[in-house]
Design a protein around this motif. Structure first.
Motif, mmCIF file in Angstrom:
data_model
loop_
_atom_site.group_PDB
_atom_site.id
_atom_site.type_symbol
_atom_site.label_atom_id
_atom_site.label_comp_id
_atom_site.label_asym_id
_atom_site.label_seq_id
_atom_site.Cartn_x
_atom_site.Cartn_y
_atom_site.Cartn_z
ATOM 1 N N ASP A 153 7.725 87.047 108.201
ATOM 2 C CA ASP A 153 6.411 86.790 108.031
ATOM 3 C C ASP A 153 5.943 87.594 108.095
ATOM 4 O O ASP A 153 5.929 88.587 108.483
ATOM 5 C CB ASP A 153 6.325 86.587 110.247
ATOM 6 N N VAL A 154 5.399 86.846 107.259
ATOM 7 C CA VAL A 154 4.724 88.323 105.755
ATOM 8 C C VAL A 154 3.862 87.491 105.326
ATOM 9 O O VAL A 154 3.324 86.509 105.426
ATOM 10 C CB VAL A 154 5.626 87.755 104.743
ATOM 11 N N SER A 155 2.585 88.370 105.203
ATOM 12 C CA SER A 155 1.082 88.205 104.409
ATOM 13 C C SER A 155 0.802 89.300 103.415
ATOM 14 O O SER A 155 1.492 90.016 102.758
ATOM 15 C CB SER A 155 -0.014 88.707 105.100
ATOM 16 N N VAL A 156 0.227 88.300 102.079
ATOM 17 C CA VAL A 156 0.412 89.093 100.931
ATOM 18 C C VAL A 156 -1.533 88.936 100.508
ATOM 19 O O VAL A 156 -1.457 87.606 100.692
ATOM 20 C CB VAL A 156 1.094 88.371 99.787
ATOM 21 N N LYS A 157 -1.356 89.428 99.919
ATOM 22 C CA LYS A 157 -3.288 90.421 100.385
ATOM 23 C C LYS A 157 -3.245 90.426 98.875
ATOM 24 O O LYS A 157 -2.756 91.775 98.470
ATOM 25 C CB LYS A 157 -3.683 90.653 101.451
ATOM 26 N N VAL A 158 -4.472 90.431 97.796
ATOM 27 C CA VAL A 158 -4.915 90.786 97.403
ATOM 28 C C VAL A 158 -6.213 91.616 96.802
ATOM 29 O O VAL A 158 -7.140 90.808 98.011
ATOM 30 C CB VAL A 158 -4.995 90.363 95.692
ATOM 31 N N PHE A 159 -6.445 92.476 96.549
ATOM 32 C CA PHE A 159 -7.670 93.095 96.628
ATOM 33 C C PHE A 159 -8.199 93.777 95.457
ATOM 34 O O PHE A 159 -7.568 94.189 93.948
ATOM 35 C CB PHE A 159 -7.577 94.487 97.742
ATOM 36 N N ASP A 160 -9.610 94.180 94.615
ATOM 37 C CA ASP A 160 -9.923 94.886 94.368
ATOM 38 C C ASP A 160 -10.228 96.272 94.394
ATOM 39 O O ASP A 160 -9.789 96.957 95.313
ATOM 40 C CB ASP A 160 -11.395 93.923 93.127
ATOM 41 N N LYS A 161 -10.314 97.082 93.494
ATOM 42 C CA LYS A 161 -10.050 97.977 93.140
ATOM 43 C C LYS A 161 -11.116 98.828 93.847
ATOM 44 O O LYS A 161 -10.741 100.713 95.076
ATOM 45 C CB LYS A 161 -10.405 99.149 91.641
ATOM 46 N N GLU A 162 -11.756 98.365 95.311
ATOM 47 C CA GLU A 162 -13.079 98.944 95.681
ATOM 48 C C GLU A 162 -12.516 98.567 97.073
ATOM 49 O O GLU A 162 -13.246 98.893 98.000
ATOM 50 C CB GLU A 162 -14.768 98.232 95.306
ATOM 51 N N GLY A 163 -11.249 97.729 97.611
ATOM 52 C CA GLY A 163 -10.564 97.262 98.364
ATOM 53 C C GLY A 163 -11.492 96.016 99.161
ATOM 54 O O GLY A 163 -10.927 95.811 100.013
ATOM 55 N N LYS A 164 -12.105 95.297 98.438
ATOM 56 C CA LYS A 164 -13.096 94.067 98.296
ATOM 57 C C LYS A 164 -11.534 93.027 98.767
ATOM 58 O O LYS A 164 -11.096 92.940 97.471
ATOM 59 C CB LYS A 164 -14.211 93.590 97.357
ATOM 60 N N GLU A 165 -11.756 92.379 99.751
ATOM 61 C CA GLU A 165 -9.880 91.725 99.890
ATOM 62 C C GLU A 165 -10.482 89.946 98.666
ATOM 63 O O GLU A 165 -11.571 89.735 98.930
ATOM 64 C CB GLU A 165 -10.238 90.978 101.361
ATOM 65 N N LEU A 166 -9.742 89.690 98.118
ATOM 66 C CA LEU A 166 -10.027 89.086 96.734
ATOM 67 C C LEU A 166 -9.303 87.698 97.037
ATOM 68 O O LEU A 166 -9.082 86.196 96.975
ATOM 69 C CB LEU A 166 -9.325 89.271 95.540
ATOM 70 N N ALA A 167 -7.979 87.407 98.183
ATOM 71 C CA ALA A 167 -7.337 86.361 98.285
ATOM 72 C C ALA A 167 -6.477 86.697 99.742
ATOM 73 O O ALA A 167 -5.817 88.324 99.655
ATOM 74 C CB ALA A 167 -6.349 85.851 97.611
ATOM 75 N N THR A 168 -5.532 85.712 100.376
ATOM 76 C CA THR A 168 -4.678 86.640 101.053
ATOM 77 C C THR A 168 -3.581 85.136 101.148
ATOM 78 O O THR A 168 -4.761 84.004 101.055
ATOM 79 C CB THR A 168 -5.347 86.923 102.860
ATOM 80 N N ALA A 169 -2.587 85.046 101.406
ATOM 81 C CA ALA A 169 -1.586 83.939 102.051
ATOM 82 C C ALA A 169 -0.705 84.244 102.821
ATOM 83 O O ALA A 169 -0.279 85.662 102.567
ATOM 84 C CB ALA A 169 -0.791 83.375 100.626
ATOM 85 N N SER A 170 0.133 83.961 103.881
ATOM 86 C CA SER A 170 1.009 84.300 104.744
ATOM 87 C C SER A 170 2.260 83.206 104.867
ATOM 88 O O SER A 170 2.439 81.725 104.148
ATOM 89 C CB SER A 170 0.266 83.377 106.140
ATOM 90 N N PHE A 171 3.413 83.706 104.919
ATOM 91 C CA PHE A 171 4.535 83.030 104.879
ATOM 92 C C PHE A 171 5.357 83.338 105.780
ATOM 93 O O PHE A 171 5.078 84.733 106.107
ATOM 94 C CB PHE A 171 5.282 83.706 103.516
ATOM 95 N N THR A 172 5.715 81.781 106.723
ATOM 96 C CA THR A 172 6.563 82.234 107.908
ATOM 97 C C THR A 172 8.051 81.258 107.467
ATOM 98 O O THR A 172 8.508 80.656 106.511
ATOM 99 C CB THR A 172 6.179 81.359 109.040
ATOM 100 N N GLY A 173 9.158 81.945 107.979
ATOM 101 C CA GLY A 173 10.335 80.895 108.277
ATOM 102 C C GLY A 173 11.712 81.546 108.456
ATOM 103 O O GLY A 173 11.802 82.707 108.870
#
Length: 202
Positions: A153-173
């Motif tokens: 049960d994992v989430s992956v988030k990408v932020f820019d250098k100021e900490g603004k969230e650009l994308a998120t994806a969740s994965f379970t299995g």
């Protein structure tokens, strides 16, 4: 109980004990994997894995805990990393290596389960990376008995250098697997093959 029955019982007991012995003291590493990921670029990327597994945050399990191996009667033994390093650090090492293979200038930021997400992102920002990749483990373990399961049960988030969230994806299995390292490699490839994550790293 006759001699034949006693002999059969002794054989079964010995077999069960041998299984228990095999189950105890096993180790699994996640630090030496390089995955063939879809994401590609040349940006500086900071990678952190935040272990938020409830039993680790509560200190019921060590941060080095990676799963269970069961003996002949199904009795569970903890499996940890070979060096005692936190699982989160080993995952970050493999993700960072995989990103570097695709051209990114990747570095690892080590964080602890007790840090808040805000503190984790602040720690990632200090290095000046253009993209921050935060992997959060809500659950991660293998469970080996007659077969081996990998529970995620994992989430992956990408932020820019100021900490603004650009994308998120969740994965379970909860998957039946063979080799643990091969299964882990496939997980990384799935995480960094998600179109939202790929686009955010550009």
């Amino acid at each position: 109980m006759n001699v034949s029955q006693l002999s059969r019982l002794a054989i079964l007991s010995g077999f069960a004990l041998s299984l228990g012995g095999c189950a105890f003291g096993q180790k699994i590493t996640y630090s030496n994997t390089t995955a063939d990921i879809e994401a590609k670029g040349d940006k500086a990327v900071a990678v952190a894995t935040h272990d938020q597994r409830a039993y680790v945050v509560s200190a019921n399990k060590s941060p080095s805990f990676v799963g269970l191996s069961r003996g002949g009667y199904g009795n569970p033994f903890d499996v940890e990393t070979p060096t005692g390093a936190p699982l989160s650090d080993e995952i970050s090492d493999s993700v960072s290596r995989s990103l570097a293979e695709r051209g990114f200038k990747s570095s690892v930021v080590k964080v602890t389960p007790t840090q808040s997400r805000h503190a984790v992102i602040e720690a990632m920002e200090t290095g000046g990376a253009e993209r921050l990749v935060l992997i959060t483990l809500k659950e991660w373990k293998t469970d080996k008995y007659m077969r081996t399961s990998m529970i995620e049960d994992v989430s992956v988030k990408v932020f820019d250098k100021e900490g603004k969230e650009l994308a998120t994806a969740s994965f379970t299995g909860d998957d039946t697997i063979g080799d643990v390292q091969m299964a882990f490699r496939s997980k990384i490839e799935r995480w960094f093959g998600d179109p939202k994550i790929v686009d955010a790293l550009k």
